[in-house]
Design a protein around this motif. Structure first.
Motif, short mmCIF file in Angstrom:
data_model
loop_
_atom_site.label_atom_id
_atom_site.label_comp_id
_atom_site.label_asym_id
_atom_site.label_seq_id
_atom_site.Cartn_x
_atom_site.Cartn_y
_atom_site.Cartn_z
N SER A 458 13.54 47.04 47.91
CA SER A 458 13.87 46.06 46.88
C SER A 458 14.79 46.72 45.87
CB SER A 458 12.60 45.56 46.19
OG SER A 458 11.75 44.99 47.15
N LEU A 459 15.86 46.03 45.44
CA LEU A 459 16.86 46.58 44.53
C LEU A 459 17.07 45.64 43.37
CD1 LEU A 459 19.55 47.42 47.25
CD2 LEU A 459 17.97 49.04 46.19
N GLN A 460 17.48 46.22 42.22
CA GLN A 460 17.95 45.39 41.12
C GLN A 460 19.28 44.82 41.56
OE1 GLN A 460 16.46 44.41 38.49
NE2 GLN A 460 14.64 45.66 38.84
N TRP A 461 19.49 43.54 41.37
CA TRP A 461 20.70 42.94 41.96
C TRP A 461 21.00 41.61 41.31
CZ3 TRP A 461 21.10 38.65 45.56
CH2 TRP A 461 22.35 38.56 46.20
N GLN A 462 22.28 41.35 41.08
CA GLN A 462 22.70 40.09 40.49
C GLN A 462 23.37 39.23 41.54
OE1 GLN A 462 22.43 39.12 36.98
NE2 GLN A 462 22.85 37.23 38.08
#
Ligand code: UD1
Ligand code: CA
Length: 485
Positions: A458-462
């Motif tokens: 899971s990644l921080q992502w916009q």
């Protein structure tokens, strides 16, 4: 006994590239129906089989005969006689004459009259006496029709003795009123027939050599003429056009439906079933509307078949439930199994008892042992599946490498997670579990969880956003003004 089947006519009204006698009724060419009946009454002891007089489309008819005799050696005895030009029924029979045994009576059948029963023909043959050779009587199969138009009429004298047959086109008004018609099916003494056929003349309305003219000759020669009729009109009906073929098909199918119901089968609608081969059912089988059965199918007691199933060359066990729109071909289904809706069992699918094959599952050339399930969207091909196996949705056996087919073995008590690919050849050991999404390229050991899956992260992502969407801030702006100044 000699049997001659007249089949040289063109069948213009069918408007078909296929010779008329090769048009199909209940999935079989018309001629095959006639040959089956002919072979059944001729008996195995007979030296020669039925003789088919071919003419129009002779090459196609001969090819058909070669193919059926490959599949069933009984047809190997069938021979042909060529009538190069179609000059009438008498001329047609003349072409077969050299092949006829003069010591035996001759039965004449038409290749386009498919449903005459064995019972009726046996009755006719018996009526001709059974005495050998020219001593036999002449037996005619006649029929009383409310609308006799188009047929030859049976002319009798005041005592009711047959005097001859007059064709519609040659008949007087009084003769046209006669309701008793010539079906064309007859038994003749072969020795005399030889003489009569040679004496035929074509001086009639159609300029043809009428076989029917031999009746008056027989009367002259003192040969007794006897007549009998079939129990049902459909037995003597010939096929000249596609609508007549369609009508006869429904009559035939309704007869089959009635036989099935007499044997204890429930049909949702006897007018909506098609049996194009042999269907054997146990008691309390129920069949919903629109099902088609092809080839040899057996269905054991208590099985329920839902609407619009197509079942071909298969054996279905007791108490099976087949839901709507299932397609079963060359398969064996064990008792209490549940199939469909929308299941496809292909040749070599061999299911043991209590197997569940659900919607959009295809099984080909695979053995599946008792109590196993593949309930949704799967392909099981060239496999051996054990008992109590659960095959998850979307599972595929990758059996084909582009050149060769390979086997997949799934042992007892295996659980296969959804969307798994089993790249054959491969084996899944007893009690193994395959995690969802696994692409199995090596054997899976028994009793372990095997999973091939990219690790989840899971990644921080916009998430990208569409630019124009932001412009719609002015909610009050009228829609018509959009895009304009
Ligand atoms: C024939 C009979 C008629 C009878 C009717 C029953 C004669 C002269 N008439 O009439 O009395 O009521 O059948 O349906 O026999 N065939 C050949 N070669 C030919 C002509 C016909 O092989 O030259 C074959 C056809 O393929 C068909 C059968 O003989 O299988 C009958 O021929 P068709 O033309 O239909 O005879 P009809 O005129 O209807
Ligand atoms: Ca006819």
């Amino acid at each position: 006994m000699n049997i001659v089947i007249l089949a040289a006519g063109q069948g213009k009204r069918m408007k078909s590239a296929l010779p008329k006698v090769l048009q199909t009724l209940a999935g079989k060419p018309l001629l095959q129906h006639v040959l089956n009946t002919a072979l059944s009454i001729q008996g195995k002891g007979s030296k020669q089989g039925p003789i088919v007089v071919v003419g129009h489309g002779a090459a196609d008819v001969k090819e058909f005969l070669a193919n059926v005799s490959k599949a069933d050696p009984a047809f190997g005895k069938v021979s042909t006689a060529l009538q190069a030009e179609q000059k009438g029924t008498g001329h047609a029979l003349l072409q077969a004459l050299p092949k006829l045994d003069p010591q035996e009576p001759t039965l004449v059948l038409y290749g386009d009259v498919p449903l005459t029963s064995k019972k009726t023909l046996s009755k006719l043959v018996k009526l001709a006496d059974g005495v050998r050779g020219k001593d036999c009587a002449l037996a005619l199969l006649t029929q009383n029709l409310t609308n006799p138009s188009g047929y030859g009429r049976i002319v009798r004298d005041a005592d009711g003795s047959v005097q001859g047959i007059v064709e519609e086109k040659d008949a007087s008004l009084t003769q046209k009123a006669i309701k008793e018609i010539n079906t064309g099916i007859m038994v003749l003494p072969t020795g005399s027939l030889k003489k009569w056929l040679k004496a035929l003349r074509s001086s009639n309305a159609q300029g043809e050599y009428y076989l029917t003219d031999v009746i008056a000759m027989a009367v002259k020669d003192g040969v007794p003429i006897r007549t009998t009729q079939a129990d049902d009109e459909f037995e003597i009906v010939g096929v000249n056009s596609r609508d007549q073929l369609a009508v006869l098909e429904r009559v035939h199918q309704l007869n089959i439906a009635n036989q099935l119901m007499d044997a204890g089968v429930s049909l949702a609608d006897p007018a909506r079933i098609d049996v194009r081969g042999s269907l054997e059912c146990g008691t309390d089988v129920s069949i919903d509307v629109g099902c088609v059965f092809e080839g040899a199918v057996t269905v054991a007691a208590g099985t329920k078949i839902g609407p619009y199933c197509v079942i071909r060359n298969s054996v279905i066990g007791k108490g099976v439930t087949i839901h709507a729109y299932s397609h079963i071909d060359g398969a064996k289904v064990g008792q209490q199994s549940i199939i469909g809706p929308y299941a496809r069992l292909r040749p070599g699918a061999d299911l043991a008892n209590d197997v569940h094959i659900g919607n959009f599952v295809e099984v080909k050339n695979s053995k599946i042992a008792a109590n196993s399930k593949a309930n949704h969207l799967a392909y099981v091909g060239d496999s051996i599946v054990g008992s109590r196996v659960n095959i998850g949705a979307g599972t595929i056996t990758c059996n084909y490498d582009g050149v060769n087919k390979h086997q997949t073995i799934i042992e007892d008590d295996v659980f296969i997670g959804s969307d798994t690919q089993l790249v054959a050849p491969v084996r899944v050991g007893r009690g193994a579990t395959l995690g969802a999404g696994t692409t199995l390229t090596k054997d899976a050991p028994p009793n372990q969880l095997t999973v091939s899956r990219a690790k989840q992260i899971s990644l921080q992502w916009q998430r990208p956003v569409k630019k124009e969407k932001k412009i719609t801030a002015k909610k009050s702006a009228p829609k018509s003004a959009k895009g304009k100044k």
